[in-house]
Scaffold this motif. Structure first.
Motif, mmCIF file in Angstrom:
data_model
loop_
_atom_site.group_PDB
_atom_site.id
_atom_site.type_symbol
_atom_site.label_atom_id
_atom_site.label_comp_id
_atom_site.label_asym_id
_atom_site.label_seq_id
_atom_site.Cartn_x
_atom_site.Cartn_y
_atom_site.Cartn_z
ATOM 1 N N HIS A 94 -7.296 95.377 101.409
ATOM 2 C CA HIS A 94 -8.210 94.277 101.116
ATOM 3 C C HIS A 94 -7.906 93.023 101.924
ATOM 4 O O HIS A 94 -8.634 92.036 101.819
ATOM 5 C CB HIS A 94 -8.157 93.925 99.619
ATOM 6 N N LYS A 95 -6.833 93.038 102.711
ATOM 7 C CA LYS A 95 -6.390 91.837 103.393
ATOM 8 C C LYS A 95 -6.968 91.747 104.808
ATOM 9 O O LYS A 95 -7.288 92.751 105.436
ATOM 10 C CB LYS A 95 -4.854 91.806 103.451
ATOM 11 N N PRO A 123 -5.677 82.615 99.192
ATOM 12 C CA PRO A 123 -6.787 83.571 99.318
ATOM 13 C C PRO A 123 -8.010 82.923 99.962
ATOM 14 O O PRO A 123 -9.050 82.715 99.319
ATOM 15 C CB PRO A 123 -7.051 83.967 97.862
ATOM 16 N N LEU A 158 -10.854 87.573 96.230
ATOM 17 C CA LEU A 158 -9.805 88.451 95.716
ATOM 18 C C LEU A 158 -9.753 88.481 94.200
ATOM 19 O O LEU A 158 -8.970 89.249 93.626
ATOM 20 C CB LEU A 158 -8.448 88.032 96.284
#
Length: 494
Positions: A190-191, A226, A383
């Protein structure tokens, strides 16, 4: 207060009496971790290990492990101060449509006029090691827990660029030291760093990567934030410190790196190379994340200050140092959540929830089903999509107090009626998920129920005392406390 280097921050902690300097030789294998763990659980000071076995540099630990130290690192009295600064900018430029809201964060940082500044000479390049001189063995990379797969870099600022747009990303991804010139690169799916890697993979090209260690403390925090995709962390850091981040070109790549860092590891990841087994690692969940296959980072150069300090942290059963980094994020980004959903009054991610497992949120409830709208809105917000449990409460509940939040929610719910289950992406470190990165989520409506929601009985009042009686007892209650203390002292013979 602006800190131009990690040393300046450490000196400030020392002046405040919030730094313990340890002169005895300590082992980077587990010993530093055990000492740091004991101090963080006792709300102790930051630590500077001046003599580390087998290494040429001192180690700083627990630099951000208190509300006072994370605030000092960010140059504020409390992280809420930064949130209020963002809120004031939002008020000055109220967004109209949803797309305007999504782009406003980028606009407000640009408006702050603190973009990164390029320089030709940098403290971080006072010492330059290339070729056969390159060796991670001189660095005090610590092994945190007994079952860890090896030593880990735990506070790295990993710098990459999108090969299509050239937009930079700086993220904090743990790095297991494999040998003197290679590490793992723990890019979770997810990064943004993982997104850049996948693009290089499709192109079949080596991916340049640099890793900064230390430097101004705001850089370490910014790498954990984030931020929206395509948002430059160094622009964000400049906004936070109200001063541009100084960048210099790295020696063996085309990437720009922070000039005031303590160390830079330069190199590349080759997407065509076979992955290597990384882990286990004693993680922030309090459990070991299991071994898995990850890309390999090859180091082509190491540069550093002449008097560099190596920054490190340990994670484990919460609360640990990472909680305070996460707490800063919670407070700084609250106005942005409120910009998308103005009904939100506050939210809190308590340490027991290790960020992604539990979110309390209070709202000004206006209509039937409002709590469910907020749950699903949060799951669609960056996130926050990884939040496993979201508990929605009325705005008279102090969600910063988990005891009050749980007490209220558990009194207000009928489980069949007020709990929502859904599925979606979950944190890669969630070992209970059905599949890696994918699982179920739970939303709990802990608000007072309306007749339109099927509740036809009268909702009871919360127990509170009469204000006049409270005032009366306040006048003499200190005397009763003194009397109680005298009685206890008499019983114990003091």
């Amino acid at each position: 207060m602006l800190f131009s280097s990690m040393k300046a921050f450490i000196d400030a902690l020392k002046q405040q009496g919030d730094l313990l300097e340890i002169d005895r030789e300590v082992d980077p294998y587990l010993e530093i971790s055990e000492i740091s763990h004991r101090f963080v659980k006792e709300d102790g000071p930051a630590l500077l290990f001046k003599h580390v076995k087998g290494a040429n540099f001192p180690v700083a630990q627990n630099l951000f492990a208190s509300p006072g130290r994370i605030s000092l690192a960010l140059g504020v009295s409390h992280p809420d101060d930064i949130g209020e600064r963002i809120r004031n900018i939002i008020r000055q430029k109220a967004p109209q449509g949803f797309s305007d809201k999504l782009s406003l964060f980028s606009q407000l940082l640009e408006a702050a006029k603190f973009p990164p500044k390029q320089v030709k000479h940098a403290p971080v390049q006072e010492v330059v090691l290339t070729g056969k001189e390159v060796s991670l063995d001189t660095l005090p990379v610590i092994t945190c827990w007994p079952l860890d797969g090896g030593p880990y870099f735990t506070l790295p600022q990993v710098i990459t660029e999108d090969p299509e747009t050239g937009i930079r990303n700086v993220g904090m991804y743990r790095m297991q030291k494999f040998d003197a010139t290679t590490t793992g690169m723990h890019w979770q799916q997810h990064k943004h760093g993982a997104s850049h890697f996948q693009k290089y993979r499709k192109m079949g090209k080596k991916m340049p990567v640099c890793v900064a260690l230390g430097g101004p403390p705001v850089l370490t925090y910014a790498s954990t934030a984030p931020l929206p995709e395509n948002m430059d962390e160094y622009l964000f850091a400049g906004f936070l410190q109200k001063n541009p981040v100084r960048l210099v070109k790295s020696i063996t790549t085309d990437l720009m790196v922070p000039a005031d860092a303590d160390f830079i590891l330069e190199g590349y990841v080759d997407p065509r190379e076979a992955y290597r087994k990384e882990g286990p690692f004693g993680d922030h969940t309090g459990f070991y994340s299991l071994e898995d296959d990850y890309p390999v980072f090859h180091i082509t150069a190491i540069t550093h200050r002449k008097e560099a300090v190596y920054p490190s942290t340990i994670v484990g059963v919460p609360p640990m140092e990472d909680y305070w980094l996460g707490y800063a994020t919670e407070r700084i980004f609250l106005p942005l959540a409120q910009m998308i959903m103005p009904e939100i009054r506050d939210y809190h991610m308590p340490p027991e929830g290790v960020f992604h497992n539990l979110v309390f949120v209070s709202i000004k409830k206006q209509y039937p089903g409002h709590a469910y709208k907020v749950m699903q809105g949060l799951w669609g917000l960056g996130l926050m999509m990884l939040a496993k449990v979201i508990v929605v409460l009325d705005d008279d509940v102090n969600v910063q107090n988990p005891s009050e939040a749980w007490w209220t929610a558990l009194n207000h719910i009928d489980p069949r009626r007020d709990i929502l289950f859904t599925r979606g992406p979950v944190d890669d470190l969630d070992h209970a998920a059905t599949r890696p990165g994918f699982g179920s989520k739970m939303g709990m409506d802990g608000t007072r129920k309306m007749p339109e929601e099927g509740f036809t009985r009268r909702w009871p009042d919360k127990i509170t005392m009469d204000e006049d009686v409270i005032s009366k007892v306040n006048e003499y209650f200190p005397e009763l406390l003194k009397l109680n203390k005298l009685m206890k002292d008499d019983q114990t013979g003091k």
